[in-house]
Scaffold this motif. Structure first.
Motif, PDB file in Angstrom:
ATOM      1  N   TYR A 118       0.863  -1.196   0.000  1.00  0.00           N
ATOM      2  CA  TYR A 118       0.000   0.000   0.000  1.00  0.00           C
ATOM      3  C   TYR A 118       0.894   1.239   0.000  1.00  0.00           C
ATOM      4  O   TYR A 118       1.616   1.483   0.956  1.00  0.00           O
ATOM      5  CB  TYR A 118      -0.899  -0.021   1.251  1.00  0.00           C
ATOM      6  N   LEU A 119       0.822   2.012  -1.086  1.00  0.00           N
ATOM      7  CA  LEU A 119       1.674   3.203  -1.185  1.00  0.00           C
ATOM      8  C   LEU A 119       0.919   4.433  -0.677  1.00  0.00           C
ATOM      9  O   LEU A 119       0.234   5.119  -1.431  1.00  0.00           O
ATOM     10  CB  LEU A 119       2.145   3.413  -2.625  1.00  0.00           C
ATOM     11  N   ALA A 120       1.053   4.701   0.629  1.00  0.00           N
ATOM     12  CA  ALA A 120       0.386   5.859   1.239  1.00  0.00           C
ATOM     13  C   ALA A 120       1.423   6.968   1.406  1.00  0.00           C
ATOM     14  O   ALA A 120       1.688   7.434   2.508  1.00  0.00           O
ATOM     15  CB  ALA A 120      -0.216   5.458   2.580  1.00  0.00           C
ATOM     16  N   MET A 121       2.018   7.328   0.294  1.00  0.00           N
ATOM     17  CA  MET A 121       3.115   8.313   0.324  1.00  0.00           C
ATOM     18  C   MET A 121       2.934   9.310  -0.793  1.00  0.00           C
ATOM     19  O   MET A 121       2.105   9.141  -1.664  1.00  0.00           O
ATOM     20  CB  MET A 121       4.441   7.598   0.086  1.00  0.00           C
ATOM     21  N   ALA A 122       3.792  10.331  -0.787  1.00  0.00           N
ATOM     22  CA  ALA A 122       3.720  11.325  -1.861  1.00  0.00           C
ATOM     23  C   ALA A 122       3.924  10.623  -3.212  1.00  0.00           C
ATOM     24  O   ALA A 122       4.731   9.703  -3.337  1.00  0.00           O
ATOM     25  CB  ALA A 122       4.791  12.387  -1.636  1.00  0.00           C
ATOM     26  N   PRO A 123       3.168  11.049  -4.223  1.00  0.00           N
ATOM     27  CA  PRO A 123       3.160  10.335  -5.509  1.00  0.00           C
ATOM     28  C   PRO A 123       4.507  10.282  -6.215  1.00  0.00           C
ATOM     29  O   PRO A 123       4.731   9.363  -7.019  1.00  0.00           O
ATOM     30  CB  PRO A 123       2.148  11.123  -6.349  1.00  0.00           C
ATOM     31  N   GLU A 124       5.419  11.212  -5.922  1.00  0.00           N
ATOM     32  CA  GLU A 124       6.708  11.155  -6.635  1.00  0.00           C
ATOM     33  C   GLU A 124       7.477   9.872  -6.318  1.00  0.00           C
ATOM     34  O   GLU A 124       8.404   9.501  -7.028  1.00  0.00           O
ATOM     35  CB  GLU A 124       7.576  12.396  -6.384  1.00  0.00           C
ATOM     36  N   PHE A 125       7.092   9.180  -5.231  1.00  0.00           N
ATOM     37  CA  PHE A 125       7.803   7.950  -4.850  1.00  0.00           C
ATOM     38  C   PHE A 125       7.173   6.686  -5.435  1.00  0.00           C
ATOM     39  O   PHE A 125       7.758   5.613  -5.341  1.00  0.00           O
ATOM     40  CB  PHE A 125       7.831   7.806  -3.321  1.00  0.00           C
ATOM     41  N   PHE A 126       5.971   6.797  -5.996  1.00  0.00           N
ATOM     42  CA  PHE A 126       5.235   5.590  -6.406  1.00  0.00           C
ATOM     43  C   PHE A 126       6.052   4.716  -7.357  1.00  0.00           C
ATOM     44  O   PHE A 126       6.184   3.511  -7.168  1.00  0.00           O
ATOM     45  CB  PHE A 126       3.903   5.946  -7.101  1.00  0.00           C
ATOM     46  N   GLY A 127       6.603   5.363  -8.410  1.00  0.00           N
ATOM     47  CA  GLY A 127       7.333   4.608  -9.430  1.00  0.00           C
ATOM     48  C   GLY A 127       8.574   3.946  -8.845  1.00  0.00           C
ATOM     49  O   GLY A 127       8.835   2.745  -9.066  1.00  0.00           O
ATOM     50  N   LYS A 151      -4.105   8.420  -4.652  1.00  0.00           N
ATOM     51  CA  LYS A 151      -4.164   9.535  -5.581  1.00  0.00           C
ATOM     52  C   LYS A 151      -3.127  10.581  -5.194  1.00  0.00           C
ATOM     53  O   LYS A 151      -2.714  10.586  -4.030  1.00  0.00           O
ATOM     54  CB  LYS A 151      -5.556  10.151  -5.610  1.00  0.00           C
ATOM     55  N   PRO A 152      -2.684  11.476  -6.007  1.00  0.00           N
ATOM     56  CA  PRO A 152      -3.101  11.592  -7.389  1.00  0.00           C
ATOM     57  C   PRO A 152      -2.297  10.650  -8.289  1.00  0.00           C
ATOM     58  O   PRO A 152      -1.105  10.479  -8.081  1.00  0.00           O
ATOM     59  CB  PRO A 152      -2.775  13.053  -7.726  1.00  0.00           C
ATOM     60  N   PHE A 153      -3.015  10.033  -9.256  1.00  0.00           N
ATOM     61  CA  PHE A 153      -2.316   9.172 -10.214  1.00  0.00           C
ATOM     62  C   PHE A 153      -1.895  10.074 -11.380  1.00  0.00           C
ATOM     63  O   PHE A 153      -2.567  10.178 -12.400  1.00  0.00           O
ATOM     64  CB  PHE A 153      -3.231   8.045 -10.694  1.00  0.00           C
ATOM     65  N   GLY A 154      -0.774  10.751 -11.192  1.00  0.00           N
ATOM     66  CA  GLY A 154      -0.277  11.688 -12.206  1.00  0.00           C
ATOM     67  C   GLY A 154      -0.854  13.075 -12.004  1.00  0.00           C
ATOM     68  O   GLY A 154      -1.758  13.293 -11.180  1.00  0.00           O
ATOM     69  N   HIS A 155      -0.317  13.993 -12.797  1.00  0.00           N
ATOM     70  CA  HIS A 155      -0.725  15.395 -12.725  1.00  0.00           C
ATOM     71  C   HIS A 155      -1.471  15.769 -14.014  1.00  0.00           C
ATOM     72  O   HIS A 155      -2.226  16.731 -14.058  1.00  0.00           O
ATOM     73  CB  HIS A 155       0.556  16.240 -12.585  1.00  0.00           C
ATOM     74  N   ASP A 156      -1.228  14.983 -15.031  1.00  0.00           N
ATOM     75  CA  ASP A 156      -1.880  15.140 -16.327  1.00  0.00           C
ATOM     76  C   ASP A 156      -1.690  13.810 -17.066  1.00  0.00           C
ATOM     77  O   ASP A 156      -1.105  12.873 -16.493  1.00  0.00           O
ATOM     78  CB  ASP A 156      -1.285  16.318 -17.120  1.00  0.00           C
ATOM     79  N   LEU A 157      -2.141  13.740 -18.306  1.00  0.00           N
ATOM     80  CA  LEU A 157      -2.058  12.452 -18.996  1.00  0.00           C
ATOM     81  C   LEU A 157      -0.602  12.001 -19.156  1.00  0.00           C
ATOM     82  O   LEU A 157      -0.277  10.834 -18.900  1.00  0.00           O
ATOM     83  CB  LEU A 157      -2.762  12.531 -20.362  1.00  0.00           C
TER      84      LEU A 157
END
Ligand SMILES: NC(=O)C1=CN([C@@H]2O[C@H](COP(=O)(O)OP(=O)(O)OC[C@H]3O[C@@H](n4cnc5c(N)ncnc54)[C@H](OP(=O)(O)O)[C@@H]3O)[C@@H](O)[C@H]2O)C=CC1
Ligand SMILES: O=C1O[C@H](COP(=O)(O)O)[C@@H](O)[C@H](O)[C@H]1O
Length: 500
Positions: A118-127, A151-157
């Motif tokens: 479960y990635l409950a962290m800032a999105p920059e770390f997801f990848g 979320k957020p899953f990205g900032h744009d497409l």
């Protein structure tokens, strides 16, 4: 799909000391444990940088369960399943220790190699985390492996595609659970049941009988401490790209041939593909943006958005969005779906109003005394229920018609507090049911829709900002958006489930 009771797993929470984990995840896991929906054979590894012993971590978990007002004599026992690993997710070396710890707990609890990350962290770390989980062997397990991503899953497409490509190197699409917590809300899940299990609504659910649908999600809070994130997001990315469009998809989709994850998701995807694209100058005809100024809420002064911490004093970020969506398919041609969401509005409320067309020659019509149209109101929160607005004979002499409301409130019928969104979603993930999580195609199509609006807004400064007062209904232009179509927003305050 196996029943969860027959399963067990190791849950690894990245961001274990953060706000989401403490406020939502631990209390939700505890509720599942208390209800007997979480097997005795489970273990949680919390991951974050700050140094904590297992005992300190278990104490934190107990406190967050108690702060969520949960009671029960097994909180101690629940917390004993929690272990902590201090680890910087950007530090490659540390994953080896995490792997060993996971293997030990797997043996100790007999977890069969089932793992939920479960990635409950800032999105920059997801990848980065997803890639390490694979390269350091944490995903080489004999059981299932699932990635839950916040979320957020990205900032744009473009950024969403980049993120998706990274996580797809480690997990297949059916192993990825993209959280949209609105999909875990009881009454959002009820949309399908109301539509597809009632002979009363199913035949009328189209452009012959429905004049417009309104989806409102209003908040009273401002951006609070989240100015840094919100400045780069705004209401369009924060709420419309995900929660609002997901509710529209559930309202508009065709009946799936079966209630399976794939069938439901593919019907939702077809709605996203039918959304009329709005771009360039057209955006101003279909969308309205707002930003709150300074004022008062409940008698106390509140700052303007531009004066919130970490916000640019000249910010062009919207804290309010209203829009008109058109779904260009046979069922919905000509029916506007109006959406609106914003912060610092007069009420905390999420509601859906389905407004039916007037019947052709209403015998009870009187000039200057129009009858109310039939409405179906789905109350998502804070109250949960449904109200059907009908016309009936006014009591007494004469044959005047008046409005009557048939209401049901979830709590009074089910005699229980409905489970929290995160509780339902965690349980679904453990059972391997991804229906109430967003598929990549839904995410990509919704970004593609939203990007065109944000591109236009970024190219045109909104000179009227701030354009609504705290505690109000939002900017005036949002009223005109409907007035020019001959409609008006139903006031969420007037539509509460009373007397159920
Ligand atoms: N809070 C909420 O209600 C909601 C949050 N979300 C999403 O959930 C995610 C988490 O949000 P939230 O809990 O509020 O964030 P917080 O800032 O409260 O928590 C972040 C967590 O990440 C840890 N962390 C930060 N950097 C590292 C690192 N390099 N290595 C390891 N751990 C690290 C922090 O612990 P430490 O400092 O000890 O390392 C902390 O546990 C975000 O994606 C957010 O958008 C979504 C919906 C609602
Ligand atoms: O995802 C988000 O949702 C909340 C609103 O959620 P709700 O369940 O309270 O309606 C919103 O405040 C936040 O900005 C957004 O990121």
């Amino acid at each position: 799909m196996a029943k969860y009771k027959e399963q067990t797993s190791l849950i690894m929470i990245f961001g274990a000391t953060g706000d989401l984990a403490n406020r939502k995840l631990y209390p939700s896991l505890y509720r599942l444990f208390r209800k007997g929906l979480l097997s005795e054979r489970f273990a949680v590894i919390g991951v974050a940088r700050r140094p904590l012993t297992n005992e300190q971590f278990q104490e934190n978990v107990k406190n967050s369960v108690l702060e969520a007002k949960e009671t029960g004599n097994n909180i101690e026992e629940f917390a004993s399943h929690f272990y902590y690993h201090s680890h910087d997710v950007t530090d490659s070396g540390s994953y080896t220790v995490l792997k060993r710890m996971a293997e030990d707990l797997d043996n100790q609890y007999g977890l069969g190699g089932n793992r939920i990350f479960y990635l409950a962290m800032a999105p920059e770390f997801f990848g980065t985390i997803a890639l390490h989980l694979k390269s350091d062997g944490l995903t080489d397990v004999p059981g299932f492996k699932r990635l839950v991503i916040e979320k957020p899953f990205g900032h744009d497409l473009a950024s969403a595609v980049e993120l998706n490509e990274k996580i797809r190197k480690a997990f297949s699409e059916d192993e990825i659970y993209r959280i949209d917590h609105y999909l875990g809300k009881q009454m959002v899940q009820n949309i399908e049941v109301i539509r597809f299990a009632n002979a009363l609504f199913e035949p009328l659910w189209n452009n012959r009988y429905i004049s417009n649908i309104q989806v409102t999600s209003s908040e009273t809070l401002g951006v609070e401490e989240r100015g840094r994130y919100y400045e780069n997001s705004g209401a369009l990315r924060d709420m419309v790209q995900n929660h609002m469009l997901q509710m529209v998809a559930l309202l508009a989709m065709e009946p799936p041939i079966k209630l399976t994850t794939d069938e439901i998701r593919s019907e939702k995807i077809r709605v996203f593909r039918s959304l009329r694209e709005i771009e360039g100058d057209e955006v101003a005809k279909y969308f309205v943006r707002g930003q709150y100024g300074a004022g008062e809420m409940n008698g106390l002064p509140v700052p303007a958005y531009r004066d919130e911490p970490m916000v640019d004093p000249h910010s062009n970020t919207e804290t309010y969005v209203a829009g008109k969506l058109m779904i260009d398919n046979a069922r919905w041609a000509g029916v506007p779906f109006y959406i609106r969401t914003g912060k610092r509005l007069g009420a905390k409320s999420t509601k859906i109003v389905v407004q039916f067309k007037d019947i052709p020659m209403n015998l009870y019509y009187q000039p200057n005394k129009p009858l109310n149209p039939n409405l179906l109101v789905i109350h998502i929160q804070p109250e949960e229920g449904i109200t059907l607005h009908l016309n009936a004979k006014k009591a007494g002499q004469g044959m005047d018609a008046t409005e009557v409301k048939l209401s049901f409130a979830n709590t009074s019928v089910n005699e229980m507090n409905t489970p929290e969104a995160y509780e339902l979603l965690l349980y679904d993930c453990m059972r391997g049911d991804a229906t109430n999580f967003a598929h990549w195609d839904e995410v990509a199509l919704s970004w593609s829709f939203v990007d065109k609006i944000s591109d236009y807004w970024e190219s045109t400064k909104e000179e009227s900002f701030p354009n609504y007062a705290p505690g109000s209904r939002g900017p005036e232009a949002a009223e005109q958006l409907l007035e020019k179509d001959g409609f008006f927003w139903w006031r969420v305050r007037d539509l509460n489930v009373e007397n159920c």
